[in-house]
Design an enzyme around this catalytic site. Structure first.
Site, mmCIF file in Angstrom:
data_model
loop_
_atom_site.group_PDB
_atom_site.id
_atom_site.type_symbol
_atom_site.label_atom_id
_atom_site.label_comp_id
_atom_site.label_asym_id
_atom_site.label_seq_id
_atom_site.Cartn_x
_atom_site.Cartn_y
_atom_site.Cartn_z
ATOM 1 N N ASP A 8 8.800 6.667 95.276
ATOM 2 C CA ASP A 8 10.116 7.014 94.750
ATOM 3 C C ASP A 8 11.073 7.166 95.939
ATOM 4 O OD1 ASP A 8 12.162 7.724 93.086
ATOM 5 O OD2 ASP A 8 11.380 9.699 92.580
ATOM 6 N N ASP A 103 14.570 1.769 92.468
ATOM 7 C CA ASP A 103 14.155 2.704 93.517
ATOM 8 C C ASP A 103 12.785 3.347 93.311
ATOM 9 O OD1 ASP A 103 14.967 4.206 91.346
ATOM 10 O OD2 ASP A 103 15.889 5.777 92.548
ATOM 11 N N GLU A 104 12.000 2.877 92.365
ATOM 12 C CA GLU A 104 10.663 3.448 92.218
ATOM 13 C C GLU A 104 9.704 2.441 91.603
ATOM 14 O OE1 GLU A 104 10.025 6.588 89.311
ATOM 15 O OE2 GLU A 104 11.953 6.127 88.370
#
Length: 354
Positions: A8, A103-104
Protein backbone atom coordinates in the site's frame (compact mmCIF):
# COMPACT_ATOMS: atom_id res chain seq x y z
CA UNK A 1 0.18 -22.24 3.10
CA UNK A 2 0.14 -19.10 0.97
CA UNK A 3 2.56 -16.22 1.41
CA UNK A 4 0.65 -13.02 0.61
CA UNK A 5 2.01 -9.49 0.56
CA UNK A 6 -0.22 -6.42 0.49
CA UNK A 7 1.64 -3.34 -0.74
CA UNK A 8 0.00 0.00 0.00
CA UNK A 9 1.66 3.21 -1.17
CA UNK A 10 1.80 5.97 1.45
CA UNK A 11 -0.54 8.92 0.61
CA UNK A 12 0.21 8.12 -3.03
CA UNK A 13 -1.09 11.14 -4.97
CA UNK A 14 0.26 13.57 -2.36
CA UNK A 15 3.56 11.67 -2.22
CA UNK A 16 4.05 12.04 -5.98
CA UNK A 17 3.45 15.78 -5.68
CA UNK A 18 5.92 16.07 -2.78
CA UNK A 19 8.50 14.09 -4.71
CA UNK A 20 8.20 16.42 -7.68
CA UNK A 21 8.12 19.59 -5.57
CA UNK A 22 10.22 19.28 -2.38
CA UNK A 23 8.81 22.59 -1.11
CA UNK A 24 5.57 20.69 -0.37
CA UNK A 25 7.13 18.00 1.82
CA UNK A 26 6.71 19.55 5.24
CA UNK A 27 3.49 21.50 4.81
CA UNK A 28 -0.08 20.15 4.86
CA UNK A 29 -1.25 19.43 1.31
CA UNK A 30 -4.23 17.63 -0.22
CA UNK A 31 -5.40 16.58 -3.65
CA UNK A 32 -9.02 17.47 -4.28
CA UNK A 33 -11.70 19.73 -5.69
CA UNK A 34 -12.11 23.33 -4.62
CA UNK A 35 -14.44 24.58 -1.93
CA UNK A 36 -16.37 26.55 -4.57
CA UNK A 37 -17.08 23.40 -6.60
CA UNK A 38 -18.05 21.51 -3.43
CA UNK A 39 -15.19 19.11 -4.05
CA UNK A 40 -13.88 16.38 -1.79
CA UNK A 41 -10.38 15.40 -0.70
CA UNK A 42 -8.90 12.54 -2.72
CA UNK A 43 -5.85 12.09 -0.51
CA UNK A 44 -3.63 14.18 1.74
CA UNK A 45 -0.17 13.96 3.26
CA UNK A 46 0.60 13.17 6.89
CA UNK A 47 1.05 16.81 8.04
CA UNK A 48 -2.53 17.40 6.84
CA UNK A 49 -3.76 14.26 8.59
CA UNK A 50 -2.40 15.62 11.86
CA UNK A 51 -5.13 18.29 11.61
CA UNK A 52 -7.82 15.64 11.06
CA UNK A 53 -8.01 15.96 7.27
CA UNK A 54 -8.97 12.66 5.61
CA UNK A 55 -9.74 11.31 2.17
CA UNK A 56 -13.39 11.62 1.03
CA UNK A 57 -13.82 14.63 3.34
CA UNK A 58 -15.55 17.69 1.82
CA UNK A 59 -12.95 20.29 0.89
CA UNK A 60 -14.77 22.97 2.87
CA UNK A 61 -14.56 20.87 6.03
CA UNK A 62 -10.87 20.12 5.42
CA UNK A 63 -10.09 23.84 5.11
CA UNK A 64 -11.91 24.54 8.38
CA UNK A 65 -9.77 21.95 10.15
CA UNK A 66 -6.60 23.14 8.47
CA UNK A 67 -6.87 26.73 7.10
CA UNK A 68 -3.26 26.61 5.85
CA UNK A 69 -3.96 23.50 3.76
CA UNK A 70 -2.43 23.70 0.28
CA UNK A 71 -4.97 22.31 -2.17
CA UNK A 72 -3.77 20.80 -5.45
CA UNK A 73 -5.86 19.76 -8.45
CA UNK A 74 -3.74 16.68 -9.09
CA UNK A 75 -2.42 15.10 -12.27
CA UNK A 76 -3.90 11.67 -12.96
CA UNK A 77 -1.59 10.94 -15.88
CA UNK A 78 1.42 11.46 -13.63
CA UNK A 79 -0.05 9.16 -10.98
CA UNK A 80 -0.82 6.48 -13.57
CA UNK A 81 2.77 6.63 -14.83
CA UNK A 82 4.11 6.13 -11.30
CA UNK A 83 1.67 3.26 -10.73
CA UNK A 84 2.81 1.55 -13.94
CA UNK A 85 6.42 1.84 -12.79
CA UNK A 86 5.54 0.27 -9.43
CA UNK A 87 3.64 -2.61 -11.04
CA UNK A 88 6.67 -3.33 -13.21
CA UNK A 89 8.66 -3.73 -9.99
CA UNK A 90 6.08 -6.19 -8.64
CA UNK A 91 6.42 -8.36 -11.74
CA UNK A 92 10.07 -9.07 -10.95
CA UNK A 93 9.00 -11.08 -7.93
CA UNK A 94 5.83 -12.88 -9.02
CA UNK A 95 3.25 -13.21 -11.78
CA UNK A 96 0.47 -13.46 -9.20
CA UNK A 97 -0.44 -9.79 -8.78
CA UNK A 98 -3.91 -8.41 -8.01
CA UNK A 99 -4.04 -4.60 -8.32
CA UNK A 100 -6.75 -3.03 -6.17
CA UNK A 101 -6.16 0.53 -7.34
CA UNK A 102 -3.31 2.69 -8.59
CA UNK A 103 -1.63 2.60 -5.20
CA UNK A 104 -2.15 -0.88 -3.75
CA UNK A 105 -1.98 -4.52 -4.74
CA UNK A 106 -1.83 -8.07 -3.45
CA UNK A 107 1.13 -10.27 -4.39
CA UNK A 108 1.26 -14.03 -3.90
CA UNK A 109 4.95 -14.88 -3.43
CA UNK A 110 4.42 -18.48 -2.34
CA UNK A 111 6.50 -19.74 -5.26
CA UNK A 112 9.13 -16.99 -5.21
CA UNK A 113 12.58 -18.42 -4.44
CA UNK A 114 14.33 -15.11 -3.79
CA UNK A 115 15.76 -14.67 -0.28
CA UNK A 116 15.24 -18.37 0.39
CA UNK A 117 11.51 -17.83 -0.01
CA UNK A 118 11.22 -15.38 2.91
CA UNK A 119 8.10 -13.31 2.26
CA UNK A 120 9.26 -10.69 4.77
CA UNK A 121 12.58 -10.16 3.01
CA UNK A 122 10.84 -10.15 -0.38
CA UNK A 123 8.41 -7.46 0.84
CA UNK A 124 11.20 -5.28 2.15
CA UNK A 125 13.18 -5.67 -1.06
CA UNK A 126 10.07 -4.56 -2.99
CA UNK A 127 9.73 -1.52 -0.73
CA UNK A 128 13.42 -0.71 -1.18
CA UNK A 129 13.16 -1.03 -4.97
CA UNK A 130 10.08 1.23 -5.06
CA UNK A 131 11.86 3.92 -3.05
CA UNK A 132 15.12 3.69 -4.99
CA UNK A 133 13.46 3.81 -8.40
CA UNK A 134 10.49 6.12 -7.80
CA UNK A 135 11.35 8.12 -4.69
CA UNK A 136 8.09 6.98 -3.08
CA UNK A 137 7.54 5.00 0.10
CA UNK A 138 5.29 1.98 0.55
CA UNK A 139 3.99 0.00 3.50
CA UNK A 140 3.64 -3.77 3.42
CA UNK A 141 1.61 -6.41 5.21
CA UNK A 142 2.78 -10.01 5.10
CA UNK A 143 0.39 -12.81 6.09
CA UNK A 144 -0.99 -16.24 5.04
CA UNK A 145 -4.02 -14.68 3.31
CA UNK A 146 -5.31 -11.52 1.65
CA UNK A 147 -7.54 -10.31 4.47
CA UNK A 148 -4.79 -10.42 7.08
CA UNK A 149 -2.16 -9.00 4.73
CA UNK A 150 -4.33 -5.94 4.11
CA UNK A 151 -4.92 -5.46 7.83
CA UNK A 152 -1.19 -5.83 8.46
CA UNK A 153 -0.14 -3.23 5.89
CA UNK A 154 -1.95 -0.58 7.91
CA UNK A 155 -0.27 -1.44 11.21
CA UNK A 156 2.99 0.48 10.80
CA UNK A 157 2.21 3.20 8.26
CA UNK A 158 3.90 5.12 6.80
CA UNK A 159 6.97 3.43 5.32
CA UNK A 160 6.68 0.34 7.49
CA UNK A 161 5.81 -3.34 7.44
CA UNK A 162 4.06 -5.83 9.67
CA UNK A 163 4.19 -9.62 9.63
CA UNK A 164 1.52 -12.08 10.76
CA UNK A 165 2.93 -15.60 10.64
CA UNK A 166 0.62 -18.65 10.45
CA UNK A 167 1.40 -19.39 14.11
CA UNK A 168 0.33 -15.86 15.12
CA UNK A 169 -3.01 -15.77 13.30
CA UNK A 170 -5.21 -17.08 16.12
CA UNK A 171 -3.86 -14.70 18.75
CA UNK A 172 -3.83 -11.74 16.36
CA UNK A 173 -7.48 -11.98 15.33
CA UNK A 174 -8.74 -12.49 18.90
CA UNK A 175 -8.04 -8.86 19.77
CA UNK A 176 -8.78 -7.45 16.30
CA UNK A 177 -11.64 -4.90 16.43
CA UNK A 178 -14.63 -6.02 14.38
CA UNK A 179 -14.79 -2.59 12.74
CA UNK A 180 -11.62 -3.52 10.84
CA UNK A 181 -13.27 -6.47 9.09
CA UNK A 182 -14.26 -6.06 5.42
CA UNK A 183 -17.89 -5.12 5.01
CA UNK A 184 -18.16 -3.63 8.50
CA UNK A 185 -19.02 0.03 8.07
CA UNK A 186 -20.11 2.58 10.65
CA UNK A 187 -23.70 1.31 10.89
CA UNK A 188 -22.73 -2.36 11.10
CA UNK A 189 -20.09 -1.58 13.72
CA UNK A 190 -22.70 0.27 15.80
CA UNK A 191 -25.09 -2.70 15.55
CA UNK A 192 -22.30 -5.08 16.62
CA UNK A 193 -21.50 -2.86 19.59
CA UNK A 194 -25.15 -2.80 20.64
CA UNK A 195 -25.01 -6.59 20.81
CA UNK A 196 -21.87 -6.41 22.96
CA UNK A 197 -19.64 -7.56 20.10
CA UNK A 198 -16.47 -5.48 19.81
CA UNK A 199 -13.65 -7.88 18.92
CA UNK A 200 -13.29 -10.97 16.75
CA UNK A 201 -13.13 -13.16 19.87
CA UNK A 202 -16.62 -11.92 20.81
CA UNK A 203 -18.33 -12.89 17.58
CA UNK A 204 -16.99 -16.44 17.45
CA UNK A 205 -18.92 -17.17 20.66
CA UNK A 206 -22.13 -15.41 19.58
CA UNK A 207 -25.23 -17.54 18.77
CA UNK A 208 -25.52 -18.11 15.02
CA UNK A 209 -29.31 -17.37 14.88
CA UNK A 210 -28.66 -13.94 16.45
CA UNK A 211 -25.96 -13.15 13.92
CA UNK A 212 -28.12 -14.25 11.00
CA UNK A 213 -31.03 -12.17 12.26
CA UNK A 214 -29.00 -8.98 12.46
CA UNK A 215 -26.41 -9.38 9.70
CA UNK A 216 -27.88 -11.79 7.15
CA UNK A 217 -25.47 -12.61 4.33
CA UNK A 218 -22.61 -10.78 6.04
CA UNK A 219 -22.60 -13.38 8.82
CA UNK A 220 -20.44 -15.83 6.91
CA UNK A 221 -17.73 -13.25 6.26
CA UNK A 222 -17.85 -12.07 9.87
CA UNK A 223 -17.40 -15.59 11.22
CA UNK A 224 -14.63 -16.60 8.85
CA UNK A 225 -12.62 -13.40 9.08
CA UNK A 226 -12.98 -13.44 12.87
CA UNK A 227 -11.13 -16.75 12.79
CA UNK A 228 -8.52 -15.46 10.35
CA UNK A 229 -9.95 -17.54 7.49
CA UNK A 230 -9.75 -16.23 3.92
CA UNK A 231 -9.38 -18.71 1.05
CA UNK A 232 -9.57 -16.17 -1.77
CA UNK A 233 -6.70 -16.52 -4.23
CA UNK A 234 -4.75 -13.60 -5.61
CA UNK A 235 -6.46 -12.95 -8.97
CA UNK A 236 -4.64 -11.09 -11.69
CA UNK A 237 -7.50 -10.81 -14.20
CA UNK A 238 -8.43 -7.37 -12.79
CA UNK A 239 -12.13 -8.18 -13.04
CA UNK A 240 -14.16 -5.24 -11.77
CA UNK A 241 -16.74 -5.59 -9.01
CA UNK A 242 -18.56 -2.39 -9.85
CA UNK A 243 -18.74 0.62 -12.14
CA UNK A 244 -20.32 3.97 -11.40
CA UNK A 245 -20.62 7.68 -12.01
CA UNK A 246 -21.61 10.43 -9.62
CA UNK A 247 -21.96 14.19 -9.50
CA UNK A 248 -21.51 16.60 -6.61
CA UNK A 249 -24.00 19.36 -7.30
CA UNK A 250 -23.19 23.06 -7.27
CA UNK A 251 -26.33 23.71 -5.22
CA UNK A 252 -28.42 21.30 -3.15
CA UNK A 253 -31.42 19.96 -5.05
CA UNK A 254 -34.69 20.51 -3.22
CA UNK A 255 -37.09 19.06 -5.79
CA UNK A 256 -37.46 15.47 -6.93
CA UNK A 257 -37.80 16.49 -10.59
CA UNK A 258 -34.34 18.09 -10.46
CA UNK A 259 -32.93 14.78 -9.23
CA UNK A 260 -34.60 12.99 -12.15
CA UNK A 261 -32.99 15.47 -14.55
CA UNK A 262 -29.52 14.89 -13.06
CA UNK A 263 -30.02 11.13 -13.14
CA UNK A 264 -30.97 11.34 -16.82
CA UNK A 265 -27.63 13.06 -17.46
CA UNK A 266 -25.63 10.50 -15.49
CA UNK A 267 -27.21 7.50 -17.23
CA UNK A 268 -25.55 8.00 -20.67
CA UNK A 269 -22.22 8.61 -18.93
CA UNK A 270 -22.47 5.25 -17.19
CA UNK A 271 -23.61 3.56 -20.39
CA UNK A 272 -20.51 4.88 -22.18
CA UNK A 273 -18.24 3.65 -19.38
CA UNK A 274 -19.96 0.26 -19.46
CA UNK A 275 -19.53 0.02 -23.24
CA UNK A 276 -15.84 0.83 -22.90
CA UNK A 277 -15.40 -1.77 -20.13
CA UNK A 278 -17.31 -4.40 -22.13
CA UNK A 279 -14.72 -4.04 -24.88
CA UNK A 280 -11.90 -5.04 -22.51
CA UNK A 281 -10.84 -8.63 -21.91
CA UNK A 282 -12.09 -8.59 -18.32
CA UNK A 283 -15.47 -7.12 -19.27
CA UNK A 284 -16.48 -9.34 -22.17
CA UNK A 285 -18.15 -12.01 -20.02
CA UNK A 286 -19.06 -10.02 -16.89
CA UNK A 287 -22.85 -9.85 -16.41
CA UNK A 288 -24.49 -7.04 -14.46
CA UNK A 289 -25.82 -8.30 -11.14
CA UNK A 290 -27.38 -5.17 -9.64
CA UNK A 291 -28.01 -1.46 -10.21
CA UNK A 292 -27.98 1.17 -7.49
CA UNK A 293 -28.79 4.84 -6.88
CA UNK A 294 -26.79 6.80 -4.31
CA UNK A 295 -27.86 10.10 -2.76
CA UNK A 296 -25.84 12.23 -0.37
CA UNK A 297 -27.90 14.78 1.55
CA UNK A 298 -27.19 18.29 2.84
CA UNK A 299 -26.24 16.90 6.27
CA UNK A 300 -23.76 14.50 4.57
CA UNK A 301 -25.80 11.41 5.30
CA UNK A 302 -25.87 9.13 2.31
CA UNK A 303 -28.03 6.25 1.21
CA UNK A 304 -27.96 3.68 -1.57
CA UNK A 305 -30.90 1.76 -3.00
CA UNK A 306 -30.00 -1.30 -5.08
CA UNK A 307 -31.95 -3.90 -7.03
CA UNK A 308 -30.82 -7.10 -8.69
CA UNK A 309 -31.66 -7.84 -12.30
CA UNK A 310 -32.50 -4.20 -12.94
CA UNK A 311 -32.32 -2.93 -16.55
CA UNK A 312 -30.17 0.16 -17.04
CA UNK A 313 -33.09 2.28 -18.23
CA UNK A 314 -34.30 5.58 -16.80
CA UNK A 315 -37.93 4.51 -16.25
CA UNK A 316 -36.74 1.41 -14.39
CA UNK A 317 -34.36 3.47 -12.23
CA UNK A 318 -36.99 5.94 -11.04
CA UNK A 319 -38.46 3.64 -8.34
CA UNK A 320 -34.95 3.34 -6.84
CA UNK A 321 -34.51 7.11 -6.94
CA UNK A 322 -37.93 7.59 -5.35
CA UNK A 323 -37.06 5.26 -2.46
CA UNK A 324 -33.74 7.03 -1.87
CA UNK A 325 -35.42 10.46 -2.09
CA UNK A 326 -37.92 9.46 0.60
CA UNK A 327 -35.03 8.97 3.04
CA UNK A 328 -33.89 12.61 2.82
CA UNK A 329 -35.67 13.75 6.02
CA UNK A 330 -36.41 17.15 4.47
CA UNK A 331 -32.74 17.63 3.52
CA UNK A 332 -31.57 18.72 0.09
CA UNK A 333 -29.50 16.46 -2.16
CA UNK A 334 -25.84 17.44 -2.67
CA UNK A 335 -24.66 14.38 -4.64
CA UNK A 336 -26.28 11.83 -6.95
CA UNK A 337 -24.58 8.62 -8.03
CA UNK A 338 -25.50 5.75 -10.33
CA UNK A 339 -23.68 2.44 -10.11
CA UNK A 340 -23.80 -1.14 -11.30
CA UNK A 341 -22.41 -4.23 -9.61
CA UNK A 342 -21.02 -7.10 -11.65
CA UNK A 343 -21.49 -10.79 -10.94
CA UNK A 344 -17.98 -11.98 -10.12
CA UNK A 345 -16.45 -14.80 -8.13
CA UNK A 346 -15.70 -12.34 -5.34
CA UNK A 347 -19.42 -11.62 -4.95
CA UNK A 348 -20.55 -15.18 -4.56
CA UNK A 349 -21.83 -15.92 -1.06
CA UNK A 350 -19.90 -18.57 0.84
CA UNK A 351 -21.62 -21.44 2.57
CA UNK A 352 -22.46 -20.80 6.21
CA UNK A 353 -20.53 -23.02 8.68
CA UNK A 354 -23.16 -24.96 10.66
Amino acid sequence: MRKIIHIDMDCFFAAVEMRDNPALRHIPIAIGGSRQSRGVISTCNYPARAFGVRSAMPTGQALKLCPQLTLLNGNMEKYKAASKQIRAIFSRYTDHIEPLSLDEAYLDVSECTLFQGSATRIANDIRHSIFTETGLTASAGIAPNKFLAKIASDENKPDGFFVITPAQVTDFVKTLPLKKLPGVGVKTAARLNQLGLHYCADITDAPLPVLLKHFGGLTDTLLKRSQGIDDRPVCNNEQRKSLGVERTLEHDLLHYTDCVETLSQLLPQLQRRLEHYANTAAGKTTPIQKVGIKLKFSDFRQTTVEKQGQPLQLDKLLPLLTEAWQRRQQQGVRLIGLQIGFKTDALQQLALPF
